[in-house]
Design a protein around this motif. Structure first.
Motif, PDB file in Angstrom:
ATOM      1  N   THR A 106      -6.456   7.424   3.488  1.00  0.00           N
ATOM      2  CA  THR A 106      -5.845   7.281   1.833  1.00  0.00           C
ATOM      3  C   THR A 106      -7.378   7.505   2.117  1.00  0.00           C
ATOM      4  N   CYS A 107      -8.274   7.700   2.325  1.00  0.00           N
ATOM      5  CA  CYS A 107      -9.046   7.390   1.359  1.00  0.00           C
ATOM      6  C   CYS A 107     -10.283   8.959   2.063  1.00  0.00           C
ATOM      7  N   ALA A 108      -9.332   9.610   3.346  1.00  0.00           N
ATOM      8  CA  ALA A 108     -10.053  10.929   2.781  1.00  0.00           C
ATOM      9  C   ALA A 108      -9.274  11.924   1.761  1.00  0.00           C
ATOM     10  N   ARG A 109      -8.108  11.561   2.032  1.00  0.00           N
ATOM     11  CA  ARG A 109      -7.412  12.347   0.660  1.00  0.00           C
ATOM     12  C   ARG A 109      -7.879  12.016  -0.599  1.00  0.00           C
ATOM     13  N   SER A 110      -8.542  10.879  -1.129  1.00  0.00           N
ATOM     14  CA  SER A 110      -9.399  10.446  -1.872  1.00  0.00           C
ATOM     15  C   SER A 110     -10.185  11.176  -2.426  1.00  0.00           C
ATOM     16  N   ALA A 144       0.767  -1.632   0.259  1.00  0.00           N
ATOM     17  CA  ALA A 144      -0.216   0.104  -0.090  1.00  0.00           C
ATOM     18  C   ALA A 144       1.021   1.006  -0.361  1.00  0.00           C
ATOM     19  N   TYR A 145       1.909   1.233   0.870  1.00  0.00           N
ATOM     20  CA  TYR A 145       2.901   2.102   0.811  1.00  0.00           C
ATOM     21  C   TYR A 145       4.205   2.598  -0.196  1.00  0.00           C
ATOM     22  N   GLU A 146       3.917   1.600  -0.787  1.00  0.00           N
ATOM     23  CA  GLU A 146       4.665   1.417  -2.442  1.00  0.00           C
ATOM     24  C   GLU A 146       3.786   1.887  -3.692  1.00  0.00           C
ATOM     25  N   ALA A 147       2.185   1.314  -3.279  1.00  0.00           N
ATOM     26  CA  ALA A 147       1.498   2.566  -4.633  1.00  0.00           C
ATOM     27  C   ALA A 147       0.946   3.897  -4.140  1.00  0.00           C
ATOM     28  N   ILE A 148       1.397   4.254  -2.805  1.00  0.00           N
ATOM     29  CA  ILE A 148       1.021   5.723  -2.513  1.00  0.00           C
ATOM     30  C   ILE A 148       2.266   6.409  -3.219  1.00  0.00           C
ATOM     31  N   PHE A 149       3.978   5.912  -2.913  1.00  0.00           N
ATOM     32  CA  PHE A 149       4.730   6.582  -2.976  1.00  0.00           C
ATOM     33  C   PHE A 149       4.074   6.810  -4.718  1.00  0.00           C
ATOM     34  N   GLN A 150       3.981   6.156  -5.037  1.00  0.00           N
ATOM     35  CA  GLN A 150       3.479   6.168  -6.410  1.00  0.00           C
ATOM     36  C   GLN A 150       2.403   6.811  -7.045  1.00  0.00           C
TER      37      GLN A 150
END
Length: 168
Positions: A46-50, A10-16
């Motif tokens: 993550t949901c809040a930021r999306s 999940a963090y890898e996806a966030i960094f991308q």
């Protein structure tokens, strides 16, 4: 993969900057470890930021239920609930058929949950101004400007209200 490996994904996806993928991996981690409060909290952020506010609230509530003592989880939940009240109040303000006291009540609730929300103070000022309560409106706008001195909306409204308020 265990929950920790899925969180790493999940963090890898966030960094991308792939937040949808991050949400997917957080959800997978939760499937593996449904009582991991931290996983629900991270998914909520993550949901809040999306702009998936309702989903963010659900997972923030779950994190709080799973770990009742964690202040950060409770603070996060309150800010999300405040955002929800603010969104509802904005919609009510746009609907000119709505009783003007309705958004005021909503915004007061938002400020109970997050007293540092400049946006809630600006909207509350706008709602008071719509009712002709310019003194209360100006007070709310001043509070917003204390929190965010460069808030363009607040500056615009303060200028407007100063034209209408008598000199003191």
């Amino acid at each position: 993969m265990d929950g920790k490996d899925l969180i790493k994904k999940a963090y890898e996806a966030i960094f991308q900057s792939d937040f949808e993928q991050a949400i997917y991996w957080f959800e997978e981690a939760i499937k593996k470890e449904p009582v991991a409060a931290d996983y629900h909290y991270k998914l909520s952020i993550t949901c809040a930021r999306s702009d998936k506010l309702q989903k963010a609230i659900i997972h923030a509530e779950t994190a709080c239920l799973l770990n009742k003592e964690h202040e950060e989880y409770r603070y996060h939940l309150h800010t999300l609930q405040s955002r929800n009240w603010i969104e509802k109040a904005e919609n009510a303000l746009r609907d000119h058929g709505t009783d003007p006291s309705v958004p005021i009540t909503m915004l007061k609730e938002a400020l109970k949950l997050d007293p540092l929300s400049a946006k809630a103070y600006v909207l509350l000022g706008i709602a008071y101004a719509a009712q002709g309560h310019n003194e209360q409106a100006a007070e709310c706008i001043r509070e917003a400007l204390k929190l965010d001195p460069q808030n363009e909306n607040a500056l615009k409204w303060m200028e407007e209200l100063q034209r209408e308020l008598p000199e003191t």
